[in-house]
Design an enzyme around this catalytic site. Structure first.
Site, PDB file in Angstrom:
ATOM      1  N   ASN A  27     -30.107  20.019  56.896  1.00 61.11           N
ATOM      2  CA  ASN A  27     -28.898  19.906  57.703  1.00 61.11           C
ATOM      3  C   ASN A  27     -28.953  21.040  58.719  1.00 61.11           C
ATOM      4  O   ASN A  27     -28.989  22.204  58.339  1.00 61.11           O
ATOM      5  CB  ASN A  27     -27.635  20.078  56.851  1.00 61.11           C
ATOM      6  CG  ASN A  27     -27.560  19.078  55.704  1.00 61.11           C
ATOM      7  OD1 ASN A  27     -28.132  17.992  55.773  1.00 61.11           O
ATOM      8  ND2 ASN A  27     -26.852  19.444  54.650  1.00 61.11           N
ATOM      9  N   HIS A  78     -32.542  26.711  57.132  1.00 59.01           N
ATOM     10  CA  HIS A  78     -32.959  26.410  55.762  1.00 59.01           C
ATOM     11  C   HIS A  78     -32.999  24.908  55.541  1.00 59.01           C
ATOM     12  O   HIS A  78     -32.409  24.151  56.295  1.00 59.01           O
ATOM     13  CB  HIS A  78     -31.987  27.042  54.743  1.00 59.01           C
ATOM     14  CG  HIS A  78     -30.609  26.433  54.761  1.00 59.01           C
ATOM     15  ND1 HIS A  78     -29.667  26.727  55.722  1.00 59.01           N
ATOM     16  CD2 HIS A  78     -30.015  25.522  53.940  1.00 59.01           C
ATOM     17  CE1 HIS A  78     -28.553  26.049  55.497  1.00 59.01           C
ATOM     18  NE2 HIS A  78     -28.738  25.297  54.420  1.00 59.01           N
ATOM     19  N   CYS A  87     -49.274  -2.932  53.546  1.00 64.76           N
ATOM     20  CA  CYS A  87     -48.152  -1.982  53.570  1.00 64.76           C
ATOM     21  C   CYS A  87     -47.352  -2.202  54.856  1.00 64.76           C
ATOM     22  O   CYS A  87     -47.921  -2.244  55.950  1.00 64.76           O
ATOM     23  CB  CYS A  87     -48.706  -0.561  53.503  1.00 64.76           C
ATOM     24  SG  CYS A  87     -47.520   0.706  54.015  1.00 64.76           S
TER      25      CYS A  87
HETATM   26 ZN   LIG Z   1     -49.098   2.324  54.539  1.00 65.10          ZN
END
Ligand SMILES: [Zn+2]
Ligand SMILES: [Zn+2]
Ligand SMILES: [Zn+2]
Length: 338
Positions: A144, A157, A187
């Protein structure tokens, strides 16, 4: 994921149309993450410093400490149980803070590539360590940046939360990728990389190892994904050169966002494989970066869909053309780390 977005072109916004305060750090205020205040945090889990210096004192370049106000506690058993038809368990997990620099005034984008790389190595080291704890099913890493993006301390951080369950957003993405894989035996992220690199319309940067793009259906204006070109389901299993390459593209992207959007607040989230599942063939880790420029309101809460005033092709064009930053960046890259 089955998520729709409305690209509201009649509301089309240029970077300068978004009204917000630039994120800036204010030195001088008390800050527990600053060098010299090591005793103001719980004892460190990891600290990178020159040889011969002990933990919890000055001289570090990066520290990982437990969150002083953790969302989940590290001790105890999960004790899953029912309460009538409902389910509950103890709030067991790890909540850690990665303090990215001792210098209060520097943002992640302003650190050297080597220091950004150190941050990524710290993520990996902590993930490998927490993976040994069989109670945990997911390690969520996020940042954040700026108060509007949820940062309660301005010192640069990121956070890590190890969870005893797989978060719902991760579950949906992993299941979506699995469905695609079962159908095509490919994929989906590798397919996205191939198609987007070939078309180029939404590509922000392409290097030997990474593709930085504005996704086809972004939820938020200037949402950007960083995808490794080499298929790998778990971030922490990446080869060592990947961290160096990722540091370079991440720093450059954050610099470009700073330039184009004038130091916006942002969140980024590392999307990586659940710890206890073999997602090797169908899931592909990546980093999602979301500048905080719009508000999430009734429509989004009610639908899970998003209204985005900036088409991804515009996002990509603005960030691609922010080339001055790339030129200016060459110098610090060649000089030694401070
Ligand atoms: Zn992949
Ligand atoms: Zn500080
Ligand atoms: Zn994702």
């Amino acid at each position: 994921m089955g998520r729709w977005v409305i690209i509201a072109t009649d509301r089309a916004k240029r970077p300068s149309d978004f009204q917000r305060e630039p994120v800036a750090n204010h030195p001088g205020r008390f800050c527990p993450f600053c060098e010299g205040n090591e005793d103001k945090t719980p004892p460190e889990i990891l600290g990178w410093r020159q040889d011969g210096q002990g933990p919890n004192q000055k001289g570090w370049s990066l520290r990982v400490v437990p969150n002083k106000f953790p969302a989940l506690g590290i001790e105890g058993e999960l004790a899953r149980r029912g309460e009538g038809l409902f389910d509950k368990m103890n709030g067991v997990g790890a909540h850690e803070v990665i303090v990215e620099t001792p210098d209060h005034t520097k943002s992640l984008a302003q650190l050297t590539e080597k220091r950004v790389e150190d941050v990524l190595w710290a993520y990996r080291d902590r993930m490998l360590d927490l993976k040994k704890d069989k109670r945990f099913r997911y390690v969520l890493i996020f940042k954040n940046h700026g108060e509007a993006a949820g940062a309660s301390l301005e010192h640069s951080h990121s956070q890590l939360i190890a969870l005893p369950v797989v978060p719902i957003y991760v579950r949906e993405e992993v299941e979506g990728a699995k469905t695609y894989y079962n159908f095509k035996e490919r994929c989906i992220f590798c397919d996205i990389i191939r198609q987007e690199a070939a078309s180029g319309a939404r590509v922000i940067q392409e290097t030997d190892h990474f593709l930085v793009l504005a996704p086809y259906a972004p939820r938020f204006p200037f949402e950007t994904w960083i995808l490794p070109k080499q298929h790998e389901s778990a971030f922490e299993d990446s080869q060592s050169h990947v961290f160096e390459s990722l540091a370079r593209v991440l720093k450059r992207l954050l610099q470009k966002l700073d330039q184009v959007l004038e130091y916006p607040p942002y969140n980024y989230v590392l999307h990586t494989s659940p710890l206890t599942e073999n997602t090797q063939d169908y899931y592909h880790w990546h980093l999602e970066v979301m500048p905080k420029l719009t508000k999430v309101a009734g429509f989004e809460w009610g639908s899970g869909f998003y209204i985005n005033p900036t088409p991804p092709e515009e996002t990509a064009r603005f960030l691609r053309e922010a080339s001055l930053v790339e030129q200016a960046e060459r110098k610090p890259v060649l000089s030694p780390s401070p």
